[in-house]
Design a protein around this motif. Structure first.
Motif, PDB file in Angstrom:
ATOM      1  N   VAL A 179       0.834  -1.203   0.000  1.00  0.00           N
ATOM      2  CA  VAL A 179       0.000   0.000   0.000  1.00  0.00           C
ATOM      3  C   VAL A 179       0.874   1.261   0.000  1.00  0.00           C
ATOM      4  CG1 VAL A 179      -0.300   0.051   2.540  1.00  0.00           C
ATOM      5  CG2 VAL A 179      -1.999   1.114   1.085  1.00  0.00           C
ATOM      6  N   TYR A 180       2.035   1.228   0.671  1.00  0.00           N
ATOM      7  CA  TYR A 180       2.918   2.399   0.691  1.00  0.00           C
ATOM      8  C   TYR A 180       3.556   2.611  -0.688  1.00  0.00           C
ATOM      9  CZ  TYR A 180       2.477   1.717   5.744  1.00  0.00           C
ATOM     10  OH  TYR A 180       1.995   1.534   7.005  1.00  0.00           O
ATOM     11  N   ARG A 182       2.162   1.827  -3.446  1.00  0.00           N
ATOM     12  CA  ARG A 182       1.116   2.352  -4.333  1.00  0.00           C
ATOM     13  C   ARG A 182       0.891   3.841  -4.101  1.00  0.00           C
ATOM     14  NH1 ARG A 182      -2.792  -2.797  -4.076  1.00  0.00           N
ATOM     15  NH2 ARG A 182      -1.598  -4.052  -5.548  1.00  0.00           N
ATOM     16  N   VAL A 183       0.987   4.237  -2.833  1.00  0.00           N
ATOM     17  CA  VAL A 183       0.874   5.685  -2.541  1.00  0.00           C
ATOM     18  C   VAL A 183       1.985   6.421  -3.280  1.00  0.00           C
ATOM     19  CG1 VAL A 183       1.139   7.416  -0.715  1.00  0.00           C
ATOM     20  CG2 VAL A 183      -0.293   5.412  -0.319  1.00  0.00           C
ATOM     21  N   GLU A 186       1.031   6.485  -6.988  1.00  0.00           N
ATOM     22  CA  GLU A 186      -0.111   7.332  -7.332  1.00  0.00           C
ATOM     23  C   GLU A 186       0.205   8.820  -7.176  1.00  0.00           C
ATOM     24  OE1 GLU A 186      -3.650   6.143  -5.301  1.00  0.00           O
ATOM     25  OE2 GLU A 186      -3.862   4.319  -6.487  1.00  0.00           O
ATOM     26  N   TYR A 187       1.052   9.154  -6.186  1.00  0.00           N
ATOM     27  CA  TYR A 187       1.368  10.571  -5.977  1.00  0.00           C
ATOM     28  C   TYR A 187       2.634  10.988  -6.727  1.00  0.00           C
ATOM     29  CZ  TYR A 187      -2.500  10.807  -2.796  1.00  0.00           C
ATOM     30  OH  TYR A 187      -3.779  10.790  -2.285  1.00  0.00           O
TER      31      TYR A 187
END
Lengths: 286, 250
Positions: A179-180, A182-183, A186-187
């Motif tokens: 999840v980190y 992906r953050v 995405e950013y």
């Protein structure tokens, strides 16, 4: 009539709560914080008193082990000759350099291993091979290559903790939650931003533990290295005490080594109190 | 309440799936899924557990490529997950700032951050770490970060599933309020058919794995969040439960 009874939600077996509780209440008899400060010195004093009693009653042979008073006398002697402070500084310097080198090289090596399956595939077998070699096996080469003094001890410390640090970091990097990542995707974080905003902070809580373990090993190794390839330092002092049959000084140096080891560990453990690392020590489902 | 005609939503799509299939090994997860989402639409996706809803979101976000078919995106897509995507080593404010870091002026960046935190009702929590916040507060911060990220589409993967019922009801109201001020296209995956009926412009029901489109439903054109006990919600819930194979005992 229904009688409601208030139930204490605290779990006496969980968290930091000590098991000792007043009957019918939830507050501990002695707060854990105070207990942790008071109990170790009391136990130490009891141990020293028992030691002196065993010495006075000849249960401990006077030729086999010194008395606490002899150790205190030896300690004063070492301070008076300035040998003890010089040995402490010499050992700490070697550990500091070996430790710093191992981190400076082990951290990036671990990140590279943990980030790329190709790097792991190429280098992991070699790292595992070298990790499993006892650092003492390198002593012969260390003396031939570096002589005696700081360099062989630093080399042996490096050989003993570089590989465990790199492997531990690689495992931590590989375990960073998706999840980190992906953050970061995405950013739109750049590779550099990803390194210092995601990868490094994500592994830091575990890295503190890695550092504590590595420091413990480094402190063990410096004593062994100085015994065989040193002309000063706490390890050399122990070697010297043994040759001079000064058991009082042997105990002095053993106590100093133990106390410094504990202080170094406490110092590294204090990093965990940094607010940016607190998340790694919480039992929370984030 | 009517079953919608997909074609009417194809007029201004920001995200479209065309015959999308996905498999993991020999397991088919998604089969020939086709639908579009128009700008500022709130689309809820419901389906049985393990039917492939999260896979569908990963395909929409571009985290995975489909085995076959096409996913069209016209703008930036950001994800909000049930597990929380806040970086725990950053404060709430720093997490929001992650989306604003391209703004060169420190003052403008701070102003934008303050505005976003204010919008989600977390103005006083800028310096708080995620582990010091409740689940609902963390979701608000994540929403603030996603809104600050200027994405056209927000993919929300069961964002309220870890919250207690009352907080969920509160978060539904908050989400609608926030979206009225900062309109976005929302794809909202949920297990909660009531949540879908209250919030969504349109609800898509997926079949059990491999996921196919089983039903499209427009719960109503009234103001959201629709009243829980209103006819539009209760009627939609019944239809959705029936589509999911749940027996209607009412």
């Amino acid at each position: 009539m229904v009688v409601m009874k208030q139930i204490d939600a605290g779990n006496p077996l969980g968290g930091n709560r000590p098991a000792a509780y007043r009957a019918g209440g939830s507050s501990p008899i002695i707060p854990l914080r105070i207990w942790s400060l008071v109990a170790p010195p009391i136990l130490t004093l009891l141990f020293v008193a028992l030691w002196q009693v065993l010495f006075n009653t000849n249960v401990l042979s006077h030729t086999m082990f010194p008395s606490p008073l002899q150790v205190v006398h030896g300690f004063k002697q070492e301070l008076a000759t300035h040998r003890l402070p010089e040995d402490i500084v010499a050992s700490l310097w070697r550990v500091a350099v070996g430790f710093a080198l191992s981190i400076v090289l082990g951290l990036p090596a671990g990140i590279a291993l943990g980030s790329s399956a190709y790097v792991r595939g190429a280098f992991l077998p070699g790292f595992n091979f070298l990790r499993n070699l006892s650092p003492l096996a390198w002593i012969g080469f260390a003396i031939v290559w570096f002589g005696v003094g700081d360099a062989p001890a630093i080399f042996l410390i490096f050989m003993s903790i570089f590989f465990p640090i790199a492997l531990s970091v690689s495992a931590d990097v590989a375990a960073i939650p998706v999840v980190y990542q992906r953050v970061a995707d995405e950013y739109g974080l750049s590779k550099f931003e990803r390194l210092y905003k995601v990868t490094l902070p994500a592994i830091m809580p575990r890295f503190v533990t890695t550092l504590r373990v590595a420091m413990g090993v480094a402190w063990l190794v410096v004593v062994a290295a100085e015994m065989v390839a040193g002309h000063n330092g706490l390890g050399f002092a122990i070697y010297d005490d043994r040759n001079a049959l000064r058991q009082d000084l042997l105990v002095v140096h053993m106590i100093v080594i133990g106390v410094i080891g504990v202080l170094l560990d406490r110092y590294l453990a204090s990093f965990a109190k940094n607010p940016t690392l607190q998340w790694g020590f919480q039992r929370q489902n984030l | 309440m009517t079953v919608s005609n997909t074609a009417e939503f194809l007029a201004d799509p920001v995200l479209s799936l065309l015959d999308v299939c996905q498999s993991y090994g020999s397991t088919k997860v998604i089969e020939n899924l086709t639908f579009s989402i128009r700008k500022h639409e709130f689309l809820a996706i419901v389906g049985p557990s393990g039917c492939g809803k999260s896979t569908l979101l990963r395909l929409m976000a571009g985290h995975e490529l489909p085995l076959s078919g096409r996913v069209y995106r016209t703008g930036k897509v950001l994800t909000i997950t049930q597990h929380g995507g806040l970086l725990p080593w950053l404060t709430a404010g720093e997490n929001v700032e992650l989306a604003l870091r391209k703004i060169p002026s420190r003052r403008e960046r701070d102003a934008a951050k303050a505005q976003m935190l204010e919008l989600v009702g977390m103005a006083g929590s800028a310096n708080t770490y995620p582990h010091e916040l409740s689940g609902g507060m963390r979701q608000r911060i994540e929403l603030a970060r996603a809104l600050a990220g200027s994405s056209e589409v927000l993919l929300m993967d069961e964002p309220f599933s870890a919250l207690d019922y009352l907080t969920r009801l509160q978060m539904r109201n908050e989400l609608v309020r926030i979206l009225s001020e900062q309109p976005r296209t929302i794809v909202f995956v949920t297990h909660d058919v009531e949540e879908a009926a209250q919030l969504a412009d349109r609800v898509i029901v997926l079949s059990a794995r491999p996921a196919t489109l089983k039903l499209e439903l427009i719960p109503g054109d009234d103001v959201r969040p629709r009243p829980l006990t209103g006819e539009n919600v209760t009627g939609s819930v019944k239809k959705l439960l029936r589509a999911l194979g749940m027996e209607d005992r009412s």
